[in-house]
Design an enzyme around this catalytic site. Structure first.
Site, PDB file in Angstrom:
ATOM      1  N   ARG B  33       0.793  -1.212   0.000  1.00 12.91           N
ATOM      2  CA  ARG B  33       0.000   0.000   0.000  1.00 12.91           C
ATOM      3  C   ARG B  33       0.832   1.272   0.000  1.00 12.91           C
ATOM      4  O   ARG B  33       0.720   2.086  -0.893  1.00 12.91           O
ATOM      5  CB  ARG B  33      -0.927   0.004   1.219  1.00 12.91           C
ATOM      6  CG  ARG B  33      -2.019   1.021   1.110  1.00 12.91           C
ATOM      7  CD  ARG B  33      -3.009   0.925   2.234  1.00 12.91           C
ATOM      8  NE  ARG B  33      -3.803  -0.295   2.185  1.00 12.91           N
ATOM      9  CZ  ARG B  33      -4.686  -0.623   3.121  1.00 12.91           C
ATOM     10  NH1 ARG B  33      -4.867   0.161   4.156  1.00 12.91           N
ATOM     11  NH2 ARG B  33      -5.375  -1.740   3.020  1.00 12.91           N
ATOM     12  N   HIS B  79      -8.717  -2.739  -7.597  1.00 10.98           N
ATOM     13  CA  HIS B  79      -8.400  -2.094  -6.322  1.00 10.98           C
ATOM     14  C   HIS B  79      -9.679  -1.931  -5.494  1.00 10.98           C
ATOM     15  O   HIS B  79     -10.321  -0.883  -5.540  1.00 10.98           O
ATOM     16  CB  HIS B  79      -7.782  -0.718  -6.643  1.00 10.98           C
ATOM     17  CG  HIS B  79      -7.061  -0.088  -5.502  1.00 10.98           C
ATOM     18  ND1 HIS B  79      -5.850  -0.554  -5.056  1.00 10.98           N
ATOM     19  CD2 HIS B  79      -7.351   0.968  -4.718  1.00 10.98           C
ATOM     20  CE1 HIS B  79      -5.439   0.197  -4.043  1.00 10.98           C
ATOM     21  NE2 HIS B  79      -6.337   1.124  -3.826  1.00 10.98           N
ATOM     22  N   TYR B 123     -16.932  15.698 -13.468  1.00 16.37           N
ATOM     23  CA  TYR B 123     -16.621  16.812 -14.371  1.00 16.37           C
ATOM     24  C   TYR B 123     -15.292  16.626 -15.092  1.00 16.37           C
ATOM     25  O   TYR B 123     -15.168  16.950 -16.256  1.00 16.37           O
ATOM     26  CB  TYR B 123     -16.555  18.126 -13.580  1.00 16.37           C
ATOM     27  CG  TYR B 123     -17.841  18.511 -12.910  1.00 16.37           C
ATOM     28  CD1 TYR B 123     -19.004  18.726 -13.661  1.00 16.37           C
ATOM     29  CD2 TYR B 123     -17.908  18.671 -11.533  1.00 16.37           C
ATOM     30  CE1 TYR B 123     -20.191  19.086 -13.038  1.00 16.37           C
ATOM     31  CE2 TYR B 123     -19.087  19.033 -10.913  1.00 16.37           C
ATOM     32  CZ  TYR B 123     -20.226  19.233 -11.660  1.00 16.37           C
ATOM     33  OH  TYR B 123     -21.387  19.582 -11.049  1.00 16.37           O
TER      34      TYR B 123
END
Lengths: 799, 668
Positions: B33, B79, B123
């Site tokens: 990680r 993931h 967006y």
């Protein structure tokens, strides 16, 4: 019953060891875990008594794979001469007569472990098999017992320049409910003994999977003990405070150290026995601590005269202490006889600490000031916490309407029947709420990672939203003095986190909270860990939930062997064979860890002509070794060239084998002697290997209906079977509880009828304290070291 | 669940549970990680983002795709974690002020150096940058290992082929458990130069490599102070590098006052928060001399304007800003990365060595892949050649054949062809039978044979592989190298107290009883005729001002005591306390011993050679010592001259060695 006469013939007098076998509870407490471990302590105590008398400095305990235990010491060895009145060897008297031993006469031992004293004879009585080996006066004696009865007289079997006693026993399965020894439980007691007996070297080794070993040796006595307990903490003063005093034969030793943490850690002992329930010596210590620190604080202006004094808990915040008292006539009280009752000890300890600690504070102003300030800080925090707590309590004073809104409570009001699930995250909380049995099961979803209470002070902890939620839902209050377990609303508190590594992390955080703040819940066994399945497997129409990797392996083997035939083995037989093979591989891992080449050992042990007796006969042995070499040549040629040589072994009046192998071009030596070949795992391997031979000899034919595959070794057979198993299997690995439908979650994890849960217990309080300090505490360095040391032992790696 | 599970809980030891759960978590965070792989410099989440984008064909030369689509793919396929975590990662990879060489080309608002949040993922649109494409180059040519994803439904790469040393050029930072990493970004051109040199001379040390890589190169520019700390970081893997903003002092056109303008700020400093911090310090009066503070940044670049008061000295204010605000910030380098599945602290040399080892493997595997393809092709071509040689027989066979399968079988047996070859012959178009096309097949055959020989030659020689790596690196340098942005200043940036205090003249007064104070000389300005005078100092009763002199704040005062010790005090350390106060007792400033009194003092502007201190004691002892002997101030003072039991120092003077000394006695 009524039909029977009640006459003199009905009155039974139980003699000797028979009485022990009839009423074991009277001698060892119970026949559950406590009694079982007591057997080991009984034997060890004998060795410790030798150490107390100055004749022994080394005790070694080994837990074997078959649940037998060996205790070896280098003491004088139990006397082997014929006993004047009993007519058998003294050793046999000690092992067969109750209340026999050197402790009862002040001549042999001055001080001894007070409580037990029932003698090793009890151990003998309660063991399926017991073997005693005594090395004394240049000779080796051996005697074997079966359920307390000697199989033969003590006899001389060899010579040795060493001395000492070895006792190997296997608890009787007719007596004990379980024979699984807990390594941690034994370790805790042995460590204590090592601390309490400076200079004594005690080691314990676990040969079962996973292998473990601890070595305890502390020159500094209880000062080392306190230093050891404080390893992962930042001390306020680097040198441990040591106080000692003696009066009228009563003796007390105290070691103290304050650290920057918030936890209190006091261990008390009386005559080497851990007084878990405390007692008069502990009360004396606490009272004196409170008085001494308070008077110091007032005298030195740390505390204003009109200010409220420091309370005991303020002073003990961050204190690590050990008190060990030696009392001529100890009285023990309490349920488990671990509370010291001698009332005069309180005054003695109190006076001792008042005087000596007061003097210490005078002579070490800098340390004293730091300690005083720490205590005052603690009292301020306590004040702040009290206010915060009052806030939570005031809410609690209202009716159940004050319970946190997120708690989905159960209908049941009886705590004994109620359960609460602490669930990771709202997604899983939703599933759990819909899937539960609302009569007895309450759900409290917790969001994200909760606060690490090891690093936070009490008042900061109480300001955490999630922690407050838990406290008010549990209803038992918070803090050591304030907790009231009678008000606890659930007697099953179940941690249910996702089966991923973040779930593991949250579980450690929750365990820290309970261990540090509500230890009563752990001590009463109220804390559980839910076991959600890790896999869902489907092949065709068969669908199963599986808890872990080994359950998955089991399931896959089942699937794979369908329609399979290896040699003559099919179905159940084949399954047993595959599992036997896997088990044997595991045992060979142990062999490998002991520094012997597994392939060579397997080849030797697999010879049907091999047994221990062969070691005594040179020509037979050479025959077996020649056969072994042939086997190595065909199955593991990488070991070649192999050569064997024999050395004489006086202890068995036979030989030991020294084998030279050429692994990867560089030579390696493997020594196979009787000690090794007698070890329980080797015995087990011999048995397993002969079982495995049922499959026939290489080459092996594997039939899948009609199709035939020829395989060279047993290993290849197993590998082929396991590979086949994975074909056509649809597997889902659950990462979060939210992935399951409510119905699935109920079925697999929550339904009391079918679920499996883990019950969290504290077995070794020191280890537990140390692990929390190391893993969750402020100091990074010990944590990094711990991670490096344990990096290879990781089971689940999630990337 | 298994049937045998009953309602009996299985006991578990809390220590055991803690140990296992914690280790599972810790190792997963360390390996899977928080730390980057040394080979491609990526943490798993970054790698998964890039791989998902490449699988979607979201390349630099294709159109943008909505961020939400990528995030969805990353979570769903590789993931299984939170969407915001993935989006935040992806945003950072697109920020020019975060990555020296952004890996994602973003369209829309991706946040700013002021800490403004990016637009929501519905967006914004993204695609890979060209550099990201280089990290993924050759991934479909079996150059790296693939492993099953979390649910075994697809596969993902363990590492990217990474033509570029991404670990060094983009850096990385992450906090794992019990350890963390913090690697600064570097200049691509410099790193490539170092790699090329290292390929030629593998014995180069980390320090040698610094002639190619003098230090980190931050996307935000600014300065690095001190080469020694950089060297320490490269040699040991750990070191603290000082970064300082690029500033200039200008004169404001409107107000005519001095202004300090910051054009570039240290890496990872949030500009808005920096300005808040300065304002805070000004309000708390911890920094004086600032009149106004404006952020004039616009599309032409950053411009933080700090307007000074008239009397303020720009360098002093600037030094105070460096000291107290993130205008100067340190970067604690920790070169920790995953090597062979374990975290390891690396030196600069290690990172280059390991990167090159990775490249060698990738290139070798790529050539093996190409070789396999070429061999397959050669096999087909050989079949076709046989067909051309036996054209008539084959046509005959085909025409008389019943169905394709039987013809194929016939071809295989008659001309001893493989199935693939036979199929290729059947798939051949008739136009290939023209003379021209036949020639082409022969030509291709020849080329393929040559290619195979060439590839095999490369595989046989490690040097050839290095040459390929060199060529590729040189090519990358040509295409991507840019100017260094961060300027490295060899000196350290340690600020002494004097840097923070304006030098000005002070009037120091010392009373007979030993009270001392200082006031700015400007306080005692001259009065005109008829002035009444001002109160210069008040004293305790029966005390009077004994000494008064003017000295600079940066000067030393040497105090000599009766027992012959000397102490140093900087004039600015003397309390400044207004005209009408009596000051502070000197004993409070010096660690005097009992019975020790100040008998003389000496203001010293600078310790220079050629000056001497002359001592005189009550018993008439005189001594001359070079001034330089007192040039090393010690907090506890030193012994200036040995004094006999009942003697004491009564006077001390500074001379240049040529002056005459006149001592007078009580009796004149």
């Amino acid at each position: 019953m009524l039909d029977q006469d009640y006459g003199a013939s009905q009155i039974k007098v139980l003699e000797g060891l028979e009485a022990v076998r009839k009423r074991p509870g009277m001698y060892i407490g119970d026949t559950a875990e406590r009694g079982l471990h007591h057997l080991v302590f009984e034997v060890v105590d004998n060795s410790v008594d030798e150490a107390l008398a100055g004749h022994c400095n080394n005790i070694h305990v080994t837990l074997h794979v078959d649940n037998s235990v060996t205790v070896i010491d280098n003491g004088r060895g139990i006397p082997t001469e014929i006993h004047p009145t009993e007519g058998v060897s003294a050793a046999q008297v000690v092992l067969t007569k109750l209340h026999a031993g050197g402790k009862f006469d002040k001549g042999a031992y001055r001080v001894s472990g007070g409580l037990h004293g029932v003698g090793v004879s009890v151990v003998n009585a309660l063991s399926e098999n017991l073997e005693i080996e005594i090395k004394r006066g240049g000779k080796v004696y051996l005697q074997k017992y079966h359920r307390g009865e000697p199989e033969a007289d003590l006899s001389e079997v060899g010579r040795s320049t060493e001395r000492g006693t070895r006792v190997t026993f296997k608890p009787d399965n007719q007596i004990f409910e379980s024979r699984e020894f807990s390594f941690d439980l034994l370790s805790q007691r042995l460590r204590e003994l090592a601390f309490l007996n400076p200079g004594l070297h005690i080691s314990i080794e676990d040969e079962r999977e996973p292998a473990k070993r601890h070595d305890f040796h502390y020159e500094g006595g209880i000062v080392s003990f306190v230093e050891h307990l404080g390893l992962a903490k930042t001390p306020l003063h680097s040198k441990v405070i040591y106080l000692r005093g003696e009066k009228d034969g009563t003796e007390a030793e105290i070691a103290l150290q304050w650290n920057e943490g918030y936890a209190e850690n006091i261990y008390s002992f009386a005559n080497n026995i851990s007084t878990i329930e405390g007692g008069t010596h502990l009360i004396g210590l606490k009272a004196a601590l409170t008085r001494t620190v308070n008077s110091y604080a007032i005298a030195n202006g740390l505390l204003k005269k009109d200010q409220e004094g420091l309370q005991g808990e303020d002073i003990r915040e961050g204190l690590t202490a050990v008190i060990s008292a030696k009392i001529p006539e100890p009285q023990f009280e309490g349920q488990t006889k671990t509370k010291l009752g001698n009332s005069d000890v309180k005054g003695f300890v109190e006076a001792l600490v008042n005087e000596k600690l007061g003097a210490y504070f005078e002579e070490h102003p800098a340390e004293a000031k730091r300690i005083g300030q720490k205590c005052i800080e603690a009292s301020r925090a306590r004040e702040a916490a009290r206010k915060a707590r009052e806030l939570t309590r005031r809410k609690g004073a209202l009716d159940s309407g004050s319970l946190p809104g997120k708690l989905a409570d159960c209908q049941e009001k009886d705590p004994a029947k109620s359960e609460i699930f602490l669930v990771e995250g709202d997604s899983a909380g939703g599933s759990a709420k819909q899937g539960r049995d609302r009569r007895t099961q309450a759900i409290l979803p917790l969001r994200g990672k909760i606060l690490n209470v090891e690093k936070a002070r009490f008042d900061k902890m109480l300001s955490s939203q999630e922690i407050r939620l838990m406290i008010s839902a549990l209803g038992a209050g918070i803090g050591k003095e304030e907790t009231d377990l009678a008000k606890l609303r659930y007697h099953k508190i179940i941690l249910m986190t996702d089966a991923d590594v973040d779930g593991s992390h949250i579980r450690t955080l929750l365990l820290t909270f309970f261990y540090r703040q509500l230890p009563g819940i752990l001590e009463n066994g109220y804390l559980y860990i839910a076991q959600p399945p890790l896999f869902r497997v489907r092949k065709g129409k068969v669908e199963r939930y599986l808890r872990d990797q080994s359950a998955l392996d089991d399931f896959l083997i089942d699937l794979a062997i369908e329609n399979l035939r290896v040699g003559t083995l099919t179905g159940g037989e084949l399954k047993v064979w595959v599992k036997t093979f896997l088990h044997c591989e595991k045992l060979l891992n142990i062999v490998e860890r002991k520094g012997r080449d597994r392939r060579l050992v397997a080849a030797l042990l697999n010879q049907s002509g091999f047994s221990l007796d062969v070691l005594k006969d040179r020509s037979l042995l050479e025959e077996v070794l020649t056969a072994t070499e042939v086997a190595v040549r065909s199955s593991t040629p990488e070991l070649l060239p192999v050569s064997f040589s024999l050395e004489e072994d006086s202890e068995i009046e036979g030989y030991r084998i020294v084998a030279a192998t050429g692994v990867n071009g560089s030579g390696a030596m493997t020594i196979l002697d009787s000690d090794f070949l007698l070890s329980p795992e080797v015995q087990e391997i011999i048995k397993l290997l002969s079982d495995l031979r049922t499959v026939g000899t290489s080459p092996f034919s594997l039939f899948d209906k009609e199709e035939q595959t020829i395989l060279g070794s047993q290993k290849e057979v197993v590998e082929t079977i396991l590979t086949r198993a994975r074909q056509g299997v649809e597997m889902q690995r659950y990462k979060g509880l939210g992935e399951m439908n409510p119905e699935q979650l109920w079925e697999t994890t929550m339904n009391p009828e079918t679920r499996t849960m883990l019950q969290v217990r504290i077995e070794d309080a020191y280890e537990a304290d140390e692990i929390f300090s190391t893993l969750m505490g402020d100091e990074v360095e010990p944590r990094r070291r711990f991670i490096e040391e344990n990096a290879l032992a990781v089971k689940n790696l999630d990337i | 669940m298994e049937k045998d599970s009953s309602n009996h809980p299985i006991p578990i030891n809390i220590e055991q549970e803690m140990r296992q759960s914690y280790m599972d978590y810790a190792m997963s965070v360390i390996i899977g990680r928080a730390l980057p792989d040394v080979r491609d410099g990526l943490k798993p989440v970054h790698r998964r983002v890039l791989y998902a984008m490449s699988e979607l064909g979201n390349d630099w030369n294709r159109s943008y795709k909505k961020s939400a689509r990528i995030v969805g793919d990353v979570i769903g396929k590789y993931h299984p974690h939170g969407d915001m975590a993935v989006y935040d990662t992806l945003v950072r990879m697109a920020q020019e002020f975060s990555l020296r060489y952004p890996l994602i080309d973003g369209q829309g608002n991706f946040g700013s150096i002021d800490g403004d949040p990016p637009a929501a993922m519905r967006y914004t649109e993204i695609r890979m940058t060209r550099i990201a494409g280089e990290l993924l180059a050759d991934i479909d040519r079996e150059t790296v290992d693939f492993i099953p994803n979390y649910d075994d439904s697809s596969r993902e790469p363990v590492v990217l082929p990474a033509k570029l040393p991404n670990l060094l050029i983009n850096g990385s930072s992450g906090i794992a458990v019990g350890m963390s990493t913090n690697i600064p970004p570097h200049n691509l051109g410099e790193v490539v130069d170092a790699l090329l040199a290292f390929l030629d001379t593998p014995q180069l040390t980390s320090v040698d490599l610094m002639q190619y890589i003098p230090g980190p190169d931050f996307p935000t520019g600014a300065f690095i102070y001190g080469t020694s700390s950089v060297r320490e970081a490269y040699e040991t893997g750990k070191g603290i590098v000082q970064m300082r903003a690029r500033t200039s002092v200008e004169t404001d056109k409107r107000s005519g006052r001095n202004i300090i303008v910051a054009h570039e700020i240290p890496f990872q400093v949030n500009k808005a928060r920096l300005i808040e911090r300065i304002a805070e310090l000004v309000n708390e009066k911890r920094i004086e001399g600032i009149a106004d503070l404006r952020d004039e940044s616009d599309r032409d670049g950053m411009r933080i304007v700090i307007e000074l008061k008239r009397e303020a000295i720009p360098t002093v204010v600037l030094n105070q800003l460096y000291k107290l605000t993130p205008l100067q910030e340190s970067f604690g380098v920790i070169l920790l990365a995953i090597v062979d599945g374990r975290p390891r602290l690396l030196t600069l040399k290690d990172t280059l060595t390991l990167f090159l080892a990775h490249r060698r493997e990738v290139v070798r595997r790529r050539i093996l892949f190409d070789l396999g393809k070429a061999k397959d092709r050669l096999h087909i071509l050989e079949g076709l050649k046989i067909a051309l040689d036996n054209l008539d027989a084959i046509l005959q066979l085909i025409r008389s054949g019943q169905n394709p399968a039987s013809v194929r079988q016939g071809l295989m047996t008659r001309f001893s062809l493989s199935e693939d070859q036979a199929q290729a012959i059947l798939d051949m178009r008739l136009q290939r039978l023209t003379q021209l096309e036949q020639g082409k097949i022969l030509a291709e055959h020849g080329e393929t044979v040559a290619l195979i020989a060439h590839l095999q030659a490369i595989l046989a020689s490690p040097r050839e592989i290095d040459t390929i790596i060199k060529e590729e690196l040189t090519d990358l340098r040509k295409r991507f190298a840019d100017e260094r942005r961060t300027q490295i200043i060899p000196e350290t940036a340690d600020l002494s107290v004097e840097d923070l205090i304006a030098e000005e003249d002070m009037v120091v007064t010392i009373s007979h009883e030993g009270y001392i104070k200082r006031n700015p000389a400007t306080l005692y300005r001259s009065q005109r005729r008829g002035g009444k005078g001002v109160v210069g100092a008040t004293t305790r009763e029966e005390d009077f001002v004994e000494h008064l002199f003017v000295s600079s704040t940066h000067s030393f005062l040497l105090f000599f005591t009766t027992i012959g010790r000397v102490y140093w005090v900087k004039v600015h350390e003397i309390p400044q306390s207004g005209k009408t106060t009596k000051g502070k007792a000197i004993v409070n400033l010096l660690p005097l011993k009992e019975g020790e009194k100040i008998s003389a003092y000496l203001p010293v502007r600078e310790f220079q050679t050629g000056y001497f201190i002359v001592f005189a004691t009550r018993k008439g002892l005189v001594k001359k010592t070079e001034l330089m002997a007192y040039a090393n101030p010690r907090r506890d003072g030193i012994i200036a001259l040995a004094i006999e039991e009942d003697d004491e120092v009564i006077g001390v003077r500074l001379t240049d060695g040529k002056q005459e000394v006149l001592l007078s006695t009580k009796k004149g």
